[in-house]
Every structure is written in structure tokens, then in C-alpha cells.
Design a protein around this motif. Sequence first.
Motif, mmCIF file in Angstrom:
data_model
loop_
_atom_site.group_PDB
_atom_site.id
_atom_site.type_symbol
_atom_site.label_atom_id
_atom_site.label_comp_id
_atom_site.label_asym_id
_atom_site.label_seq_id
_atom_site.Cartn_x
_atom_site.Cartn_y
_atom_site.Cartn_z
ATOM 1 N N ASN A 39 0.829 -1.212 0.000
ATOM 2 C CA ASN A 39 0.000 0.000 0.000
ATOM 3 C C ASN A 39 0.860 1.256 0.000
ATOM 4 O OD1 ASN A 39 -2.366 -1.431 -0.017
ATOM 5 N ND2 ASN A 39 -2.669 -1.327 2.185
ATOM 6 N N ILE A 40 1.933 1.240 0.776
ATOM 7 C CA ILE A 40 2.847 2.396 0.803
ATOM 8 C C ILE A 40 3.478 2.589 -0.579
ATOM 9 C CG2 ILE A 40 5.028 3.220 1.754
ATOM 10 C CD1 ILE A 40 4.203 1.865 4.398
ATOM 11 N N GLU A 41 3.924 1.494 -1.198
ATOM 12 C CA GLU A 41 4.548 1.577 -2.534
ATOM 13 C C GLU A 41 3.548 2.093 -3.565
ATOM 14 O OE1 GLU A 41 7.512 1.149 -5.461
ATOM 15 O OE2 GLU A 41 7.670 1.037 -3.284
ATOM 16 N N ARG A 42 2.309 1.565 -3.523
ATOM 17 C CA ARG A 42 1.290 1.989 -4.476
ATOM 18 C C ARG A 42 0.955 3.463 -4.298
ATOM 19 N NH1 ARG A 42 -4.073 1.230 -3.649
ATOM 20 N NH2 ARG A 42 -3.555 -0.242 -2.010
ATOM 21 N N ARG A 43 0.864 3.902 -3.043
ATOM 22 C CA ARG A 43 0.580 5.313 -2.764
ATOM 23 C C ARG A 43 1.693 6.204 -3.305
ATOM 24 N NH1 ARG A 43 0.567 5.255 2.739
ATOM 25 N NH2 ARG A 43 -1.324 4.039 2.658
ATOM 26 N N GLU A 44 2.937 5.779 -3.139
ATOM 27 C CA GLU A 44 4.074 6.567 -3.634
ATOM 28 C C GLU A 44 4.072 6.630 -5.167
ATOM 29 O OE1 GLU A 44 7.410 8.868 -3.840
ATOM 30 O OE2 GLU A 44 6.156 8.435 -2.096
ATOM 31 N N LEU A 45 3.773 5.505 -5.816
ATOM 32 C CA LEU A 45 3.720 5.497 -7.286
ATOM 33 C C LEU A 45 2.591 6.400 -7.799
ATOM 34 C CD1 LEU A 45 4.403 1.739 -8.078
ATOM 35 C CD2 LEU A 45 5.902 3.680 -8.500
ATOM 36 N N LYS A 46 1.451 6.365 -7.109
ATOM 37 C CA LYS A 46 0.344 7.232 -7.525
ATOM 38 C C LYS A 46 0.709 8.701 -7.351
ATOM 39 C CE LYS A 46 -4.508 8.059 -6.890
ATOM 40 N NZ LYS A 46 -5.534 7.400 -7.632
ATOM 41 N N ARG A 47 1.381 9.036 -6.235
ATOM 42 C CA ARG A 47 1.816 10.421 -6.011
ATOM 43 C C ARG A 47 2.798 10.843 -7.095
ATOM 44 N NH1 ARG A 47 5.836 13.257 -4.495
ATOM 45 N NH2 ARG A 47 7.166 11.456 -4.202
ATOM 46 N N GLU A 48 3.724 9.954 -7.423
ATOM 47 C CA GLU A 48 4.719 10.270 -8.458
ATOM 48 C C GLU A 48 4.056 10.464 -9.813
ATOM 49 O OE1 GLU A 48 8.479 7.962 -10.501
ATOM 50 O OE2 GLU A 48 7.939 7.497 -8.436
ATOM 51 N N GLN A 49 3.076 9.607 -10.121
ATOM 52 C CA GLN A 49 2.377 9.736 -11.402
ATOM 53 C C GLN A 49 1.572 11.034 -11.447
ATOM 54 O OE1 GLN A 49 -0.538 6.696 -12.133
ATOM 55 N NE2 GLN A 49 -0.401 6.953 -14.343
ATOM 56 N N THR A 50 0.959 11.401 -10.338
ATOM 57 C CA THR A 50 0.192 12.645 -10.289
ATOM 58 C C THR A 50 1.097 13.846 -10.525
ATOM 59 O OG1 THR A 50 -1.380 11.654 -8.759
ATOM 60 C CG2 THR A 50 -1.315 14.054 -8.845
ATOM 61 N N TRP A 51 2.249 13.868 -9.849
ATOM 62 C CA TRP A 51 3.169 14.997 -10.040
ATOM 63 C C TRP A 51 3.755 15.009 -11.454
ATOM 64 C CZ3 TRP A 51 3.460 19.332 -7.651
ATOM 65 C CH2 TRP A 51 2.998 19.423 -6.358
ATOM 66 N N ALA A 52 3.989 13.839 -12.029
ATOM 67 C CA ALA A 52 4.479 13.797 -13.407
ATOM 68 C C ALA A 52 3.444 14.402 -14.354
ATOM 69 C CB ALA A 52 4.789 12.356 -13.803
ATOM 70 N N ARG A 53 2.171 14.062 -14.122
ATOM 71 C CA ARG A 53 1.121 14.637 -14.967
ATOM 72 C C ARG A 53 1.012 16.140 -14.761
ATOM 73 N NH1 ARG A 53 -3.649 10.077 -14.531
ATOM 74 N NH2 ARG A 53 -2.571 8.530 -15.798
ATOM 75 N N ILE A 54 1.137 16.590 -13.505
ATOM 76 C CA ILE A 54 1.068 18.024 -13.230
ATOM 77 C C ILE A 54 2.179 18.764 -13.956
ATOM 78 C CG2 ILE A 54 1.433 19.733 -11.397
ATOM 79 C CD1 ILE A 54 -0.151 17.871 -9.546
#
Length: 121
Positions: free
Chosen positions: A52-67
Motif C-alpha cells: 500500500n505504501i509503494e502503491r501510494r508513492e507510485l500514484k503520487r509520483e504519477q500525479t506529479w508527473a502529470r502536473i
Amino acid sequence: MSSYRQDLPPAGGFEAVKYKRNLPLRGPGALVILGGVTALCTFGFYRVGLGNIERRELKREQTWARIHLVPLLIAEGDRAAYQDGQRTAAAESLIMKDVKGWKLGQSPYNTPGFRAPDRAL
């Protein structure tokens, strides 16, 4: 006397009769199994937490990449719209060259507001 002879036990007696059941052990006890299941579930929940921690970090990274990609994508869209407008203006000037009073780029609609150009993707 008679030749009859009585059958007697051997000297020292007969060996003991084995009347106890000789069953092998049926595996680990209930507490061992409970402890194993508890350990396995604890390890599983630990790994789920790490996932869950890894998935949350990947989602945060993907969100910032899109931003961070939004300005680039907007610039690419603007560049494509500009090139499309240039091609459209060139085609319009070629098609409408014989029409008197035609202004290049004039909207055919009689609306006072801005209307974004329609583009097929």
C-alpha cells in the motif's frame, strides 16, 4: 500312571501382552498450528502494508508527473492548433481566391462572442 502331561507356561512366564494402541503422532499440536497461522497472517498483513505504501508513492509520483507535463501538453496543443490554422488559412485562400470581398480568416458565424476553432483530432 498315565502318559498325560499338562501343558505349562514356560519358565519365567509368558511375555506381556501388548494391548496399548501404537499410533504415530498425527502432526503438530493445535497451538503450533495456531502460532504458524498467526505468524503467516502477520507477515501477510505486513507485506500488504508495504504494498500500500509503494502503491501510494507510485500514484503520487504519477500525479506529479502529470502536473508537470500539463504545460508541455498545452504548448504542444497550441503549436498543433497554430499549424492547423496556418494550413486552414492557406487552403481557404486557395479556395476563396475568386470570391470578391472575402476576408481571410473571417468567421462564417454572426456571433459576437469568441468561438474556439473546431479541430478534428
